[in-house]
Each structure stands twice: as structure tokens, then as C-alpha cells.
Design a protein around this motif. Sequence first.
Motif, PDB file in Angstrom:
ATOM      1  N   LYS A 262       8.906  36.772  58.811  1.00 26.86           N
ATOM      2  CA  LYS A 262       8.270  37.215  57.596  1.00 26.86           C
ATOM      3  C   LYS A 262       7.195  37.769  57.986  1.00 26.86           C
ATOM      4  CE  LYS A 262       8.178  37.267  53.109  1.00 26.86           C
ATOM      5  NZ  LYS A 262       6.821  37.325  52.719  1.00 26.86           N
ATOM      6  N   LYS A 263       6.402  37.149  58.652  1.00 25.18           N
ATOM      7  CA  LYS A 263       4.854  37.471  59.049  1.00 25.18           C
ATOM      8  C   LYS A 263       4.975  38.915  59.759  1.00 25.18           C
ATOM      9  CE  LYS A 263       2.197  34.363  57.805  1.00 25.18           C
ATOM     10  NZ  LYS A 263       1.260  34.456  57.143  1.00 25.18           N
ATOM     11  N   ALA A 264       6.068  39.153  60.536  1.00 23.34           N
ATOM     12  CA  ALA A 264       6.050  40.493  61.025  1.00 23.34           C
ATOM     13  C   ALA A 264       6.506  41.546  60.081  1.00 23.34           C
ATOM     14  CB  ALA A 264       7.106  40.566  61.978  1.00 23.34           C
ATOM     15  N   LEU A 265       7.206  41.250  59.099  1.00 22.42           N
ATOM     16  CA  LEU A 265       7.663  42.167  57.993  1.00 22.42           C
ATOM     17  C   LEU A 265       6.477  42.322  56.981  1.00 22.42           C
ATOM     18  CD1 LEU A 265       9.981  43.715  56.262  1.00 22.42           C
ATOM     19  CD2 LEU A 265      10.576  41.543  55.272  1.00 22.42           C
ATOM     20  N   ASP A 266       5.687  41.255  56.653  1.00 21.84           N
ATOM     21  CA  ASP A 266       4.632  41.397  55.718  1.00 21.84           C
ATOM     22  C   ASP A 266       3.613  42.393  56.289  1.00 21.84           C
ATOM     23  OD1 ASP A 266       5.663  39.473  54.193  1.00 21.84           O
ATOM     24  OD2 ASP A 266       4.389  37.915  55.167  1.00 21.84           O
ATOM     25  N   ALA A 267       3.473  42.574  57.726  1.00 23.17           N
ATOM     26  CA  ALA A 267       2.535  43.573  58.138  1.00 23.17           C
ATOM     27  C   ALA A 267       2.945  44.817  58.054  1.00 23.17           C
ATOM     28  CB  ALA A 267       2.303  43.353  59.664  1.00 23.17           C
ATOM     29  N   THR A 268       4.007  45.414  57.505  1.00 25.45           N
ATOM     30  CA  THR A 268       4.837  46.556  57.216  1.00 25.45           C
ATOM     31  C   THR A 268       4.808  46.891  55.628  1.00 25.45           C
ATOM     32  OG1 THR A 268       6.866  45.919  57.238  1.00 25.45           O
ATOM     33  CG2 THR A 268       5.895  46.110  59.420  1.00 25.45           C
ATOM     34  N   SER A 269       5.649  48.083  55.158  1.00 21.75           N
ATOM     35  CA  SER A 269       5.746  48.018  54.007  1.00 21.75           C
ATOM     36  C   SER A 269       7.348  48.070  53.839  1.00 21.75           C
ATOM     37  CB  SER A 269       5.235  49.597  53.642  1.00 21.75           C
ATOM     38  OG  SER A 269       5.835  50.506  54.646  1.00 21.75           O
ATOM     39  N   GLY A 270       8.127  47.383  54.928  1.00 17.42           N
ATOM     40  CA  GLY A 270       9.498  47.405  55.023  1.00 17.42           C
ATOM     41  C   GLY A 270      10.141  46.308  54.127  1.00 17.42           C
ATOM     42  N   VAL A 271      11.381  46.579  53.688  1.00 18.23           N
ATOM     43  CA  VAL A 271      11.978  45.885  52.779  1.00 18.23           C
ATOM     44  C   VAL A 271      13.131  44.821  53.508  1.00 18.23           C
ATOM     45  CG1 VAL A 271      11.907  47.575  50.874  1.00 18.23           C
ATOM     46  CG2 VAL A 271      13.587  47.626  52.542  1.00 18.23           C
ATOM     47  N   GLY A 272      13.040  44.905  54.603  1.00 20.20           N
ATOM     48  CA  GLY A 272      14.133  43.849  55.336  1.00 20.20           C
ATOM     49  C   GLY A 272      13.843  43.766  56.692  1.00 20.20           C
ATOM     50  N   ILE A 273      14.105  42.780  57.425  1.00 22.71           N
ATOM     51  CA  ILE A 273      13.894  42.684  58.738  1.00 22.71           C
ATOM     52  C   ILE A 273      15.012  41.823  59.241  1.00 22.71           C
ATOM     53  CG2 ILE A 273      12.572  40.584  58.856  1.00 22.71           C
ATOM     54  CD1 ILE A 273      10.900  42.057  60.958  1.00 22.71           C
ATOM     55  N   ALA A 274      15.675  41.961  60.487  1.00 21.91           N
ATOM     56  CA  ALA A 274      16.738  41.033  61.316  1.00 21.91           C
ATOM     57  C   ALA A 274      16.298  40.746  62.319  1.00 21.91           C
ATOM     58  CB  ALA A 274      17.914  42.022  61.386  1.00 21.91           C
ATOM     59  N   ALA A 275      16.622  39.440  62.630  1.00 24.57           N
ATOM     60  CA  ALA A 275      16.165  38.769  63.946  1.00 24.57           C
ATOM     61  C   ALA A 275      16.113  39.461  65.234  1.00 24.57           C
ATOM     62  CB  ALA A 275      16.692  37.276  64.129  1.00 24.57           C
ATOM     63  N   PRO A 276      17.193  40.257  65.595  1.00 25.60           N
ATOM     64  CA  PRO A 276      17.229  41.222  66.926  1.00 25.60           C
ATOM     65  C   PRO A 276      15.915  42.103  66.769  1.00 25.60           C
ATOM     66  CG  PRO A 276      19.209  41.373  65.651  1.00 25.60           C
ATOM     67  CD  PRO A 276      18.571  40.347  64.779  1.00 25.60           C
ATOM     68  N   GLN A 277      15.605  42.348  65.630  1.00 28.52           N
ATOM     69  CA  GLN A 277      14.186  43.261  65.707  1.00 28.52           C
ATOM     70  C   GLN A 277      12.886  42.667  66.253  1.00 28.52           C
ATOM     71  OE1 GLN A 277      14.938  44.777  61.566  1.00 28.52           O
ATOM     72  NE2 GLN A 277      14.009  46.252  62.412  1.00 28.52           N
ATOM     73  N   VAL A 278      12.995  41.078  66.118  1.00 27.83           N
ATOM     74  CA  VAL A 278      11.861  40.303  66.965  1.00 27.83           C
ATOM     75  C   VAL A 278      12.354  39.734  68.208  1.00 27.83           C
ATOM     76  CG1 VAL A 278      10.669  39.873  64.793  1.00 27.83           C
ATOM     77  CG2 VAL A 278      12.370  38.480  65.328  1.00 27.83           C
ATOM     78  N   GLY A 279      13.368  40.294  68.698  1.00 26.84           N
ATOM     79  CA  GLY A 279      14.050  39.934  70.031  1.00 26.84           C
ATOM     80  C   GLY A 279      14.819  38.875  70.192  1.00 26.84           C
ATOM     81  N   ILE A 280      15.470  38.268  68.991  1.00 28.89           N
ATOM     82  CA  ILE A 280      16.063  37.164  68.883  1.00 28.89           C
ATOM     83  C   ILE A 280      17.519  37.533  68.369  1.00 28.89           C
ATOM     84  CG2 ILE A 280      16.369  34.739  68.078  1.00 28.89           C
ATOM     85  CD1 ILE A 280      14.060  35.051  69.816  1.00 28.89           C
ATOM     86  N   ASN A 281      18.645  37.418  69.152  1.00 31.77           N
ATOM     87  CA  ASN A 281      19.910  37.942  68.975  1.00 31.77           C
ATOM     88  C   ASN A 281      20.625  36.592  67.974  1.00 31.77           C
ATOM     89  OD1 ASN A 281      19.670  40.008  71.628  1.00 31.77           O
ATOM     90  ND2 ASN A 281      20.536  40.641  69.559  1.00 31.77           N
ATOM     91  N   ARG A 282      20.013  36.574  66.895  1.00 31.68           N
ATOM     92  CA  ARG A 282      20.562  35.605  66.082  1.00 31.68           C
ATOM     93  C   ARG A 282      20.759  36.313  64.545  1.00 31.68           C
ATOM     94  NH1 ARG A 282      22.057  30.524  67.890  1.00 31.68           N
ATOM     95  NH2 ARG A 282      20.966  30.151  70.059  1.00 31.68           N
ATOM     96  N   ASN A 283      21.637  35.615  63.898  1.00 31.86           N
ATOM     97  CA  ASN A 283      22.281  36.183  62.416  1.00 31.86           C
ATOM     98  C   ASN A 283      21.133  35.461  61.330  1.00 31.86           C
ATOM     99  OD1 ASN A 283      24.227  37.548  63.675  1.00 31.86           O
ATOM    100  ND2 ASN A 283      25.658  36.135  63.358  1.00 31.86           N
ATOM    101  N   VAL A 284      19.969  36.223  61.381  1.00 34.06           N
ATOM    102  CA  VAL A 284      19.002  35.762  60.399  1.00 34.06           C
ATOM    103  C   VAL A 284      18.315  36.938  59.757  1.00 34.06           C
ATOM    104  CG1 VAL A 284      17.026  34.536  59.985  1.00 34.06           C
ATOM    105  CG2 VAL A 284      18.252  33.375  61.520  1.00 34.06           C
ATOM    106  N   ILE A 285      18.328  37.290  58.689  1.00 35.26           N
ATOM    107  CA  ILE A 285      17.697  38.374  57.940  1.00 35.26           C
ATOM    108  C   ILE A 285      16.619  38.173  56.917  1.00 35.26           C
ATOM    109  CG2 ILE A 285      19.690  39.891  58.608  1.00 35.26           C
ATOM    110  CD1 ILE A 285      20.586  39.737  55.668  1.00 35.26           C
ATOM    111  N   TRP A 286      15.953  38.932  56.679  1.00 35.06           N
ATOM    112  CA  TRP A 286      15.127  38.818  55.301  1.00 35.06           C
ATOM    113  C   TRP A 286      15.322  40.063  54.546  1.00 35.06           C
ATOM    114  CZ3 TRP A 286      11.851  35.467  53.104  1.00 35.06           C
ATOM    115  CH2 TRP A 286      11.158  34.252  53.990  1.00 35.06           C
ATOM    116  N   VAL A 287      15.710  40.077  53.319  1.00 37.59           N
ATOM    117  CA  VAL A 287      15.853  41.082  52.453  1.00 37.59           C
ATOM    118  C   VAL A 287      14.634  40.741  51.294  1.00 37.59           C
ATOM    119  CG1 VAL A 287      17.636  41.891  51.032  1.00 37.59           C
ATOM    120  CG2 VAL A 287      18.207  41.161  53.226  1.00 37.59           C
TER     121      VAL A 287
END
Length: 382
Positions: A262-287
Motif C-alpha cells: 500500500k505504501k508503494a501504491l500511495d507513492a504513485t497515482s495508481g489505482v491498484g497494485i499486485a504483489a508480484p509488482q513488489v517482487g512477491i509472487n503471491r496472490n495479493v492485490i490492492w484495488v
Amino acid sequence: MKFFCVAFFILIISFSFYHCKKENELPIVKDSLFFTSNEASIIFSGDTTQPFTFLNASLPNDLQILQKKSKNVKVPNDTTLHLYRRMLKTIKQHNLTSIAAPEIGINRNIIIVKRKDKTGEPFEVLINPVITQHSNATTIYNETCATLPNNYPASIARYNLIFVEYYTIEGKKQVEMIETETASYVQHAITHLGGGILPTTQDPLAFTGQEIDSIMAKPDSIAMRILLTTNYQDSLILRKQSINVRPDSNDIVLKTLIKRMKKALDATSGVGIAAPQVGINRNVIWVKRLDRPGQPFEVYLNPKIVMTSQNTILFNGDGCLSIPGITGRTRRFSAIGIEYDLLDGTHKTEVVQGTTMSNFTSVIFQHEIDHLNGILFIDRIE
Ligand SMILES: [Zn+2]
Ligand SMILES: [Zn+2]
């Protein structure tokens, strides 16, 4: 009469001589049944009212002791009795189903189990226990261990029925048939005596050491780095299939991952992020729920698309935090049926709509769930 007196005198002499010889022999006996001074110092580090401290299998020195094969003890014996009383205090204090001496740092064959099969569920001590026979049939139990305080329960197959040979604290030999849950407690404890511990990697959903290192490297107030397709190593992770997590509100690693995403997402103007985008191949998403009042960000564990509308749309303006500077027109379903878990383990099903520029929630879900399958929005550009 004279003869009798002499004979009696000789008898007394030989008896006392025998007695002395026996006493002198004691110090040179090198029998593993006797406690070493090191063991005695642990056992007598407190009185019988003081519980022991458990070893921690994640510490190399403790693990070394836990992986040692234990030796038999002598019963009846005062030191064994003291050890037993303190182990009893320990199992009661922690409300456990079993305790084995190696778990508190004594490599000796003593276990205490909760007799769930007996009225009042008493704690019983088994000295030098050996499983002599067992059923072929097994049951899977989800077990935890006091020496692995931060681990998930491991799924372990235990024999449904066992015959155990052991000694009581008074030194009486017993052979007993033990079944079901109580049998599983005995098997867990006896595994410790052989130097075994619960497999820490048995749970396929448990975080790996590498994942834990990367997630826990910084506090949960610090954003994780967002991976980019322009970096070769990053792109390999972004293209990998992710796996589920085990929902658990007490799991510090999972909670830290969620917060740092969430902190990574907050630093952007994005509307979602998935765990693989922070290097963790796990099924977790923020929307970002553009379809809800206040448009809150929400986290979803193990999300899956289980239904799709027949209608598709071309969404103009798809983009990704991992592919900077590029947007495109992607083919997306108008509506999707999704399933997911919440952190507390609640399983939910939901229909998500929204493909307009003011509410494209359905597109966000499709984009983020794609990430979990190694799919990027550029694969869907038309
Ligand atoms: Zn254990
Ligand atoms: Zn993306």
C-alpha cells in the motif's frame, strides 16, 4: 557353639565388604542413563514450580539440540522426577497437547501428553517411550510446535492407532494402545526424541525464507520497491505465476507485505497494485474501489475471476506502474464474478462492474488479477 560365632562374624565382614565395594563402583559407571552435570544444571536451574523455557528452532544453537537423538533415562530417579515436575508445569502453563524434553533443551526420552482419550484429559508422562506397532491408516492433523512459535500449522499424517511401550515415573513398564488425537500427540512428541521437528516448509502456503527476508527487510511504514519490465530480473518475476497466501490476521509477514504494498501504491497515482509488482509472487492485490462511496483502497487475498460477462469492451487508457510511460487500449470484460479471501479468512464472492472512465473498477480487478498470472496489460492491447 564356638563354630557358630565365627561363622556369624565372617558373614558380617563379608556383607559390609560387599556393601563398600558397591559404593566405590558408582563414580566410575559411565552409563548414559545418568544425567550429565550440564543436564542437571538445566533441570535444577529452578524448583519444581518453575516452568522451563522452550528452545526456538529458528535459532541455530537451539536447532542443533532439537535435532539430536535423545537418550533414555532412569526411573525411579530423583532428577528424572524433578525434570518431569517442571515439564508438567511447562505444559500446563502453555496449555499444550504435548511436550518432549528436547524442546526445553534436555536430550532425554521423556514426554508428557494430554490424554484427550481419558476422562478429565489428564497430563501423563511417558518415560523412554517406543512405538512398537501402528495402524496403516493415517489422519492428517494441522500441528504447531512450541519450538516454532511463528510458523503456520504443518499438515502431518499421523497413525490412527499406535502401541506404545513406556515406563511410568515410578519405573513401572507399560504397554498401551493409544488412538486418534491422543495418538497424534504421542507421535509428535516421540518425533522430537528422534531429533525430528515439524517440517517448516511442509505448508505449501508458508512464506519462504527469501520472501520473509524481502518483506521484513524494512518496517511496514516503508514502501517496497516497484519492479519494472525494463529490468531483466524484475521482468522474470513479473511474468511468473503467483501462488495463494494463507489468510491469517495474526501473520506479521502477510500484514507487513500488505502494508508495504500500500505504501508503494500511495507513492504513485495508481489505482491498484499486485504483489508480484513488489517482487512477491503471491496472490495479493490492492484495488481502488471507484464503485464505492469515498473510493477506498481495499486489499484482496487469493482473488480469482470465476465468471465473466459475454460482453467485452475496449478500455482506452490502461497502464501499469511496472511499465512506465506506456498506455494502451485493452480488451476487457464488462463485468466479472470474483472470489477472494479477507485477512481474517472470510471467503467472499462478488460481481464487479465498471468500465467507464469514472468507474473502471472491473478493469482494475482484471488488470491486477492478470498480474498474479504473469500477464501484463500490453498482452491485451488491441
Ligand atoms: Zn513440538
Ligand atoms: Zn500493473
